[in-house]
Design a protein around this motif. Structure first.
Motif, PDB file in Angstrom:
ATOM      1  N   ASN A  94      30.771  23.399  65.461  1.00 16.42           N
ATOM      2  CA  ASN A  94      30.071  22.196  65.921  1.00 16.42           C
ATOM      3  C   ASN A  94      29.776  22.357  67.410  1.00 16.42           C
ATOM      4  N   VAL A  95      28.487  22.323  67.746  1.00 13.52           N
ATOM      5  CA  VAL A  95      28.080  22.577  69.128  1.00 13.52           C
ATOM      6  C   VAL A  95      26.974  21.612  69.529  1.00 13.52           C
ATOM      7  N   ASN A  96      27.053  21.097  70.754  1.00 17.71           N
ATOM      8  CA  ASN A  96      25.958  20.312  71.338  1.00 17.71           C
ATOM      9  C   ASN A  96      25.635  20.892  72.703  1.00 17.71           C
ATOM     10  N   ILE A  97      24.410  21.310  72.881  1.00 15.14           N
ATOM     11  CA  ILE A  97      23.994  21.849  74.179  1.00 15.14           C
ATOM     12  C   ILE A  97      22.780  21.056  74.662  1.00 15.14           C
ATOM     13  N   PRO A  98      22.922  20.347  75.803  1.00 18.21           N
ATOM     14  CA  PRO A  98      21.807  19.521  76.264  1.00 18.21           C
ATOM     15  C   PRO A  98      20.685  20.347  76.882  1.00 18.21           C
ATOM     16  N   GLN A  99      19.521  19.722  76.952  1.00 18.52           N
ATOM     17  CA  GLN A  99      18.370  20.315  77.617  1.00 18.52           C
ATOM     18  C   GLN A  99      18.732  20.624  79.066  1.00 18.52           C
ATOM     19  N   GLY A 100      18.305  21.771  79.580  1.00 20.11           N
ATOM     20  CA  GLY A 100      18.554  22.133  80.971  1.00 20.11           C
ATOM     21  C   GLY A 100      19.878  22.843  81.212  1.00 20.11           C
ATOM     22  N   ASP A 101      20.611  23.115  80.139  1.00 20.59           N
ATOM     23  CA  ASP A 101      21.933  23.726  80.298  1.00 20.59           C
ATOM     24  C   ASP A 101      21.833  25.221  80.622  1.00 20.59           C
ATOM     25  N   PHE A 102      22.952  25.789  81.052  1.00 19.95           N
ATOM     26  CA  PHE A 102      23.082  27.216  81.340  1.00 19.95           C
ATOM     27  C   PHE A 102      24.396  27.601  80.668  1.00 19.95           C
ATOM     28  N   ALA A 103      24.314  27.894  79.380  1.00 17.35           N
ATOM     29  CA  ALA A 103      25.516  27.969  78.549  1.00 17.35           C
ATOM     30  C   ALA A 103      25.725  29.376  78.001  1.00 17.35           C
ATOM     31  N   VAL A 104      26.980  29.681  77.692  1.00 17.16           N
ATOM     32  CA  VAL A 104      27.285  31.014  77.144  1.00 17.16           C
ATOM     33  C   VAL A 104      28.254  30.922  75.967  1.00 17.16           C
ATOM     34  N   PHE A 105      27.955  31.708  74.915  1.00 16.89           N
ATOM     35  CA  PHE A 105      28.941  31.986  73.872  1.00 16.89           C
ATOM     36  C   PHE A 105      29.729  33.195  74.353  1.00 16.89           C
ATOM     37  N   ALA A 106      31.017  32.986  74.635  1.00 17.60           N
ATOM     38  CA  ALA A 106      31.849  34.056  75.160  1.00 17.60           C
ATOM     39  C   ALA A 106      32.956  34.374  74.149  1.00 17.60           C
ATOM     40  N   GLY A 107      33.570  35.545  74.308  1.00 17.96           N
ATOM     41  CA  GLY A 107      34.651  35.913  73.398  1.00 17.96           C
ATOM     42  C   GLY A 107      34.607  37.385  73.086  1.00 17.96           C
ATOM     43  N   PRO A 108      35.672  37.899  72.454  1.00 21.98           N
ATOM     44  CA  PRO A 108      35.744  39.342  72.207  1.00 21.98           C
ATOM     45  C   PRO A 108      34.708  39.824  71.203  1.00 21.98           C
ATOM     46  N   SER A 109      34.556  41.122  71.133  1.00 22.22           N
ATOM     47  CA  SER A 109      33.652  41.750  70.183  1.00 22.22           C
ATOM     48  C   SER A 109      34.033  41.328  68.758  1.00 22.22           C
ATOM     49  N   GLY A 110      33.040  40.994  67.951  1.00 23.14           N
ATOM     50  CA  GLY A 110      33.295  40.587  66.570  1.00 23.14           C
ATOM     51  C   GLY A 110      33.638  39.121  66.402  1.00 23.14           C
ATOM     52  N   SER A 111      33.608  38.336  67.489  1.00 22.49           N
ATOM     53  CA  SER A 111      34.014  36.928  67.380  1.00 22.49           C
ATOM     54  C   SER A 111      32.881  36.033  66.869  1.00 22.49           C
ATOM     55  N   GLY A 112      31.646  36.551  66.803  1.00 21.70           N
ATOM     56  CA  GLY A 112      30.552  35.769  66.215  1.00 21.70           C
ATOM     57  C   GLY A 112      29.452  35.374  67.190  1.00 21.70           C
ATOM     58  N   LYS A 113      29.466  35.899  68.403  1.00 19.46           N
ATOM     59  CA  LYS A 113      28.505  35.497  69.442  1.00 19.46           C
ATOM     60  C   LYS A 113      27.062  35.796  69.043  1.00 19.46           C
ATOM     61  N   THR A 114      26.820  37.028  68.618  1.00 19.32           N
ATOM     62  CA  THR A 114      25.456  37.431  68.271  1.00 19.32           C
ATOM     63  C   THR A 114      24.968  36.688  67.033  1.00 19.32           C
ATOM     64  N   THR A 115      25.855  36.514  66.067  1.00 18.57           N
ATOM     65  CA  THR A 115      25.488  35.768  64.862  1.00 18.57           C
ATOM     66  C   THR A 115      25.040  34.350  65.248  1.00 18.57           C
ATOM     67  N   LEU A 116      25.764  33.708  66.140  1.00 15.03           N
ATOM     68  CA  LEU A 116      25.401  32.354  66.572  1.00 15.03           C
ATOM     69  C   LEU A 116      24.052  32.329  67.288  1.00 15.03           C
ATOM     70  N   LEU A 117      23.846  33.291  68.168  1.00 16.25           N
ATOM     71  CA  LEU A 117      22.587  33.343  68.898  1.00 16.25           C
ATOM     72  C   LEU A 117      21.412  33.574  67.928  1.00 16.25           C
ATOM     73  N   ASN A 118      21.632  34.438  66.950  1.00 21.38           N
ATOM     74  CA  ASN A 118      20.590  34.698  65.950  1.00 21.38           C
ATOM     75  C   ASN A 118      20.276  33.454  65.124  1.00 21.38           C
ATOM     76  N   ILE A 119      21.293  32.658  64.837  1.00 25.11           N
ATOM     77  CA  ILE A 119      21.071  31.423  64.078  1.00 25.11           C
ATOM     78  C   ILE A 119      20.266  30.426  64.910  1.00 25.11           C
ATOM     79  N   VAL A 120      20.631  30.284  66.178  1.00 22.79           N
ATOM     80  CA  VAL A 120      19.899  29.355  67.057  1.00 22.79           C
ATOM     81  C   VAL A 120      18.447  29.812  67.236  1.00 22.79           C
ATOM     82  N   GLY A 121      18.221  31.125  67.234  1.00 25.97           N
ATOM     83  CA  GLY A 121      16.875  31.675  67.413  1.00 25.97           C
ATOM     84  C   GLY A 121      16.091  31.813  66.119  1.00 25.97           C
ATOM     85  N   ALA A 122      16.560  31.213  65.044  1.00 28.17           N
ATOM     86  CA  ALA A 122      15.891  31.274  63.733  1.00 28.17           C
ATOM     87  C   ALA A 122      15.652  32.716  63.290  1.00 28.17           C
ATOM     88  N   MET A 123      16.608  33.589  63.619  1.00 28.58           N
ATOM     89  CA  MET A 123      16.511  34.971  63.156  1.00 28.58           C
ATOM     90  C   MET A 123      17.459  35.223  61.989  1.00 28.58           C
TER      91      MET A 123
END
Ligand code: ADP
Ligand code: ADP
Length: 228
Positions: free
Chosen positions: A27-56
């Motif tokens: 569950n995530v809420n990111i407001p307009q104008g934010d400068f946000a990062v998904f951080a965490g170790p390799s394999g924690s799901g960062k790229t998967t999340l970014l791909n979902i947000v980018g409709a990839m």
């Protein structure tokens, strides 16, 4: 206004025999104008999340809203239109087209929108090349530029279409720390002056230092949200 809203997102890879649960109850809420990062170790799901947000990539369950639109179940065509119109992507490997110059790489992004005349394009490209500090390099191809210079072209290419949101997957990974810091300063300036929302995925401490919101991931879950 929310720029990004994820509701109970889950993501599984694989099939019934071999299944990897990459994301759990996100569950995530990111407001307009934010400068946000998904951080965490390799394999924690960062790229998967970014791909979902980018409709990839699609979620297995849950809901995804980006820029006021429900993008949970877009068709391939709708997803591609959404990416083209709303999102700028910046990758760790820059992903520039090797046979095109810096200018042409940026121009290509506008050509995909197909709605600008040659002179309108020229104005926009000149302005953005100056903004990211590479106007003298306009006629160079990617292999004639340093990593930092190529990443600036990639930023110009993402920005020229004035997206609401820029998604940047490990954008400093291939840069030395001095160049990485210059690139982050540039993105911070664009965030503050142009009000572009940035969302990163990274384990680079530099990006975490610059971020205004840090979503710490571990094993596919958000374990902490830090707001500065
Ligand atoms: P990060 O970006 O934090 O390194 P990822 O989002 O790439 O993490 O990966 C999260 C989990 O999902 C990992 O366990 C990874 O192995 C798995 N995964 C990622 N992409 C795929 C894929 N295409 N097929 C199967 N498993 C995947
Ligand atoms: P930056 O990336 O911030 O420009 P670098 O230390 O990577 O800094 O590069 C310093 C200079 O060396 C650059 O301005 C560029 O002109 C040149 N340079 C670096 N790498 C290359 C390359 N692969 N091809 C051509 N010139 C390069």
């Amino acid at each position: 206004m929310e720029m990004i809203k994820l509701e109970s997102v889950e993501k599984d890879y694989g099939n019934k025999k071999i299944m990897v649960r990459a994301l759990k109850e996100i569950n995530v809420n990111i407001p307009q104008g934010d400068f946000a990062v998904f951080a965490g170790p390799s394999g924690s799901g960062k790229t998967t999340l970014l791909n979902i947000v980018g409709a990839m990539d699609n979620v297995t369950s849950g809901k995804v809203f980006v820029a006021g639109k429900d993008i949970t179940n877009l068709s391939i065509k709708e997803a591609s239109n959404f990416r083209r119109d709303k999102i700028g992507f910046i990758f760790q490997s820059y992903n520039l087209i090797p046979v095109l110059t810096a200018y042409e790489n940026v121009e290509f992004s506008l050509d995909l929108l197909g709605k600008f005349s040659k002179s309108e394009k020229k104005d926009k490209i000149e302005k953005i090349l100056e903004e990211v500090g590479i106007q003298e390099l306009r006629n160079r191809r990617p292999n004639e530029m340093s990593g930092g210079q190529q990443q600036r072209v990639a930023i110009a290419r993402a920005l020229v279409k004035k997206p609401m949101l820029i998604l940047a997957d490990e954008p400093t990974a291939n840069l030395d720390s001095v160049t990485g810091e210059k690139i982050l300063e540039l993105m911070k300036k664009l965030n503050e002056e142009e009000k572009v929302t940035f969302l990163f995925s990274s384990h680079d401490q530099l990006i975490i230092d610059y971020a205004k919101r840090i979503l710490w991931l571990r094993d596919g879950k958000i374990r902490k949200e830090e707001i500065k």
